[in-house]
Design a protein around this motif. Structure first.
Motif, short mmCIF file in Angstrom:
data_model
loop_
_atom_site.label_atom_id
_atom_site.label_comp_id
_atom_site.label_asym_id
_atom_site.label_seq_id
_atom_site.Cartn_x
_atom_site.Cartn_y
_atom_site.Cartn_z
N ARG A 81 60.21 35.83 33.62
CA ARG A 81 60.93 36.35 32.45
C ARG A 81 61.24 37.84 32.60
NH1 ARG A 81 58.41 34.86 26.78
NH2 ARG A 81 60.30 36.08 26.27
N LYS A 82 61.56 38.25 33.79
CA LYS A 82 61.85 39.66 34.03
C LYS A 82 63.05 40.10 33.21
CE LYS A 82 58.58 40.54 36.99
NZ LYS A 82 57.46 41.41 36.61
N GLY A 83 62.97 41.32 32.65
CA GLY A 83 64.05 41.83 31.83
C GLY A 83 63.97 43.34 31.70
N LYS A 84 64.66 43.90 30.71
CA LYS A 84 64.77 45.35 30.57
C LYS A 84 63.81 45.94 29.54
CE LYS A 84 68.48 45.14 27.09
NZ LYS A 84 69.84 45.59 26.74
N PHE A 85 63.08 45.09 28.80
CA PHE A 85 62.25 45.61 27.71
C PHE A 85 60.82 45.89 28.21
CE2 PHE A 85 65.45 42.81 25.74
CZ PHE A 85 66.11 43.76 24.97
N PRO A 86 60.28 47.08 27.89
CA PRO A 86 58.92 47.41 28.32
C PRO A 86 57.89 46.44 27.73
CG PRO A 86 60.07 49.36 27.53
CD PRO A 86 60.92 48.19 27.15
N TYR A 87 56.92 46.09 28.56
CA TYR A 87 55.81 45.22 28.14
C TYR A 87 54.54 46.08 28.19
CZ TYR A 87 52.53 41.25 28.14
OH TYR A 87 51.52 40.36 27.85
N TYR A 88 53.96 46.35 26.99
CA TYR A 88 52.84 47.29 26.88
C TYR A 88 51.49 46.57 26.85
CZ TYR A 88 55.83 51.31 25.69
OH TYR A 88 56.75 52.33 25.72
N GLY A 89 50.51 47.25 27.49
CA GLY A 89 49.11 46.85 27.40
C GLY A 89 48.29 48.01 26.84
N ALA A 90 47.00 48.00 27.13
CA ALA A 90 46.09 48.99 26.55
C ALA A 90 46.36 50.42 27.02
CB ALA A 90 44.65 48.62 26.87
N SER A 91 46.95 50.58 28.21
CA SER A 91 47.13 51.92 28.76
C SER A 91 48.59 52.29 28.99
CB SER A 91 46.35 52.07 30.07
OG SER A 91 44.97 51.91 29.86
N GLY A 92 49.50 51.53 28.41
CA GLY A 92 50.92 51.86 28.57
C GLY A 92 51.72 50.69 29.10
N ILE A 93 52.87 51.00 29.69
CA ILE A 93 53.76 49.95 30.21
C ILE A 93 53.15 49.33 31.46
CG2 ILE A 93 56.04 49.48 31.17
CD1 ILE A 93 57.11 51.84 29.52
N ILE A 94 53.05 48.00 31.48
CA ILE A 94 52.52 47.31 32.65
C ILE A 94 53.55 46.36 33.27
CG2 ILE A 94 50.12 47.47 31.93
CD1 ILE A 94 50.29 44.61 30.92
N ASP A 95 54.69 46.16 32.59
CA ASP A 95 55.70 45.24 33.11
C ASP A 95 56.97 45.40 32.29
OD1 ASP A 95 56.81 43.29 34.71
OD2 ASP A 95 55.20 41.83 34.37
N TYR A 96 57.99 44.66 32.67
CA TYR A 96 59.23 44.59 31.90
C TYR A 96 59.58 43.11 31.70
CZ TYR A 96 59.89 49.59 32.33
OH TYR A 96 59.73 50.95 32.23
N ILE A 97 60.11 42.79 30.51
CA ILE A 97 60.28 41.39 30.14
C ILE A 97 61.63 41.21 29.44
CG2 ILE A 97 59.19 41.55 27.86
CD1 ILE A 97 57.66 38.95 28.58
#
Length: 491
Positions: free
Chosen positions: A312-328
């Motif tokens: 599901r790769k995309g342009k929207f940031p995917y956040y976790g506990a310490s910041g952006i970890i992926d894009y979706i």
């Protein structure tokens, strides 16, 4: 391909045991020497190219169940080295302890002075990292993800610096086989590793010169670290002053009629917090609980497994506990929000910010709380404050630290008048932006030091440090002696 352009240090193979097999010493010698066309680069005439397996013995670490690990020493337990202990120097502060029965009375699994410990199973970037054992503070074994290299026929520190150079240059990693999450180096590939070898006297001189030069680099690193610590301490002092009202004291004197924080909080229906144990603040400020100060938007969070995200790769940031970890390819929130770490060791270690601003469209998993300050109150003020304070009293658990929503809500917040909040944010932003420029220059200096270290080691193992004496005996005699000892042959 010429030897001056060839990059690989992998040999064509070496038997695990050298046997006579009706071969003369000269025949074995020819097998041990690397043909000129296979040599990675030129070395002085009295050096030679051979394979590591002729000069080193390899010992794999012990294995034991994960449940057998203890964090402190006790009766019947022995310290055990693991990959985390392989630093620039051996890290004695982070040992684990296991039942000595896992040694199976094999004392070869105990660490000895002069050993070279290698991380043989790790991430690709760290596999092959080595440390030289200078001394022993206690008797310890080494675990299954480590490999111990021992040598009596060459200077062990020479071999250590050679392997360190190969790790820093990425050559050791090329020997690794990669699985999904881990890279492994086996003894067979290490036996085949091509090494450039001078005589013993030159090995000792090289070690002396390398250690002299690296000591200067380490001195520079120490000064750099001191400068960084100064910045860290200065930052902490500035933040403390900001949230005691000291940075804006003059502003308050010039604006005596500003609307108080009490009225601000009452206008957004926030209950004031009266607690005499809290730090004193200016009379125009007020305290409240974080839960009163913000709107909580945790309900929109959705965790997405890595395998699913890969599809599901995309342009929207995917956040976790310490910041952006992926894009979706989608988003859970839109606008400006403050994300606060919900779990993870960073809640206690604080090596990264635990609160950060997310804007526009983005996705948040279940490892970060999502809040927004009420009314027109700036999220940045709360972000700076949370990143400045110790949250350990609100964090539960040690193996997996967690900041629950319940505990998050009861954190007391010192609230200035709105105009003063905006001013504090502006002051802190300007100060820290200037500091980031300086910190970036520190990072550049560190890169130069890394490159200089690698250049020193590269010159050392090409015979270019100015220590080699061409009138001395060739390393060929050393190789002959090793082969003679291994085969028990007489010249």
């Amino acid at each position: 391909m010429s030897r001056t352009t060839r990059e690989s240090f992998r040999g064509q193979g070496i038997s695990k045991k050298i046997s006579r097999q009706n071969k003369t010493l000269e025949q074995l010698l020819n097998e041990a020497l690397v043909p000129e066309e296979e040599q990675p680069y030129e070395v002085p005439a009295n050096w030679l190219w051979t394979k590591l397996g002729y000069f080193a013995q390899f010992e794999r670490g012990i294995t034991f169940p994960a449940a057998a690990k203890e964090n402190s020493k006790g009766e019947g337990l022995i310290g055990c080295a693991r990959t985390a202990n392989i630093q620039e120097e051996f890290d004695w502060e982070d040992l684990i302890y296991i039942d000595s029965k896992y040694l199976k009375d094999n004392r070869e699994k105990l660490v000895k002075i002069g050993d070279i410990l290698m991380s043989s199973a790790n991430s690709y970037n760290l596999v092959g990292k080595v440390v030289y054992v200078e001394d022993l503070l206690e008797e310890i074994a080494f675990g299954g993800f480590l490999l111990c290299l021992r040598t009596k026929s060459i200077e062990p520190r020479f071999l250590y610096y050679l392997l360190k150079y190969m790790f820093l240059s990425g050559e050791i990693q090329k020997l690794a086989t990669q699985t999904t999450n881990i890279a492994n180096i086996n003894t067979t590939s290490l036996e085949e590793l091509l090494i450039a070898l001078p005589n013993i006297a030159e090995q000792i001189r090289i070690v002396y010169r390398v250690e002299l030069l690296l000591a200067k680099i380490n001195e520079a690193r120490g000064l750099l670290e001191e400068a960084r610590e100064t910045f860290t301490n200065r930052r902490a002092a500035i933040l403390a002053k900001a949230f005691r009202g000291e940075l804006t004291r003059k502003w308050r004197e010039e604006h005596p009629d500003v609307e108080s924080a009490k009225k601000l909080l009452q206008s957004i229906s926030v209950q004031l917090l009266n607690d005499s144990s809290l730090d004193s603040i200016p009379p125009t400020w007020a305290y409240c609980h974080l839960g009163e100060y913000v709107e909580n938007h945790d309900g929109k969070r959705v965790p997405v497994a890595l395998q699913t995200r890969n599809n599901r790769k995309g342009k929207f940031p995917y956040y976790g506990a310490s910041g952006i970890i992926d894009y979706i390819d989608g988003y859970t929130h839109e606008g400006e929000y403050l994300l606060i770490a919900e779990d993870g060791a960073n809640l206690l270690t604080r090596t990264k910010p635990i609160a950060f601003i997310a804007r526009d469209k983005f996705w948040v998993n279940n490892h970060a709380h999502v809040v927004k300050c009420k009314g027109d109150i700036p999220n940045e003020y709360l972000s700076y404050y949370l990143n400045s304070i110790d949250l350990s009293n609100y964090v539960t658990g040690t193996a997996q630290p967690k900041l629950t929503q319940k505990n998050l809500k009861i954190i007391p917040i010192p609230v200035p008048p709105l105009e003063e909040q905006l001013l504090i944010v502006e002051i802190l932003t300007n100060i820290f932006q200037s500091e980031e420029v300086i910190k970036e220059s520190y990072a550049q200096v560190e890169k130069v030091l890394d490159a200089t270290q690698q250049a020193i080691l590269a010159k050392a193992f090409r015979g270019e440090l100015g220590t080699n004496n061409l009138e001395e005996e060739s390393a060929l005699k050393l190789l002959r002696d090793v082969l003679k000892e291994k085969t028990k042959m007489e010249i």
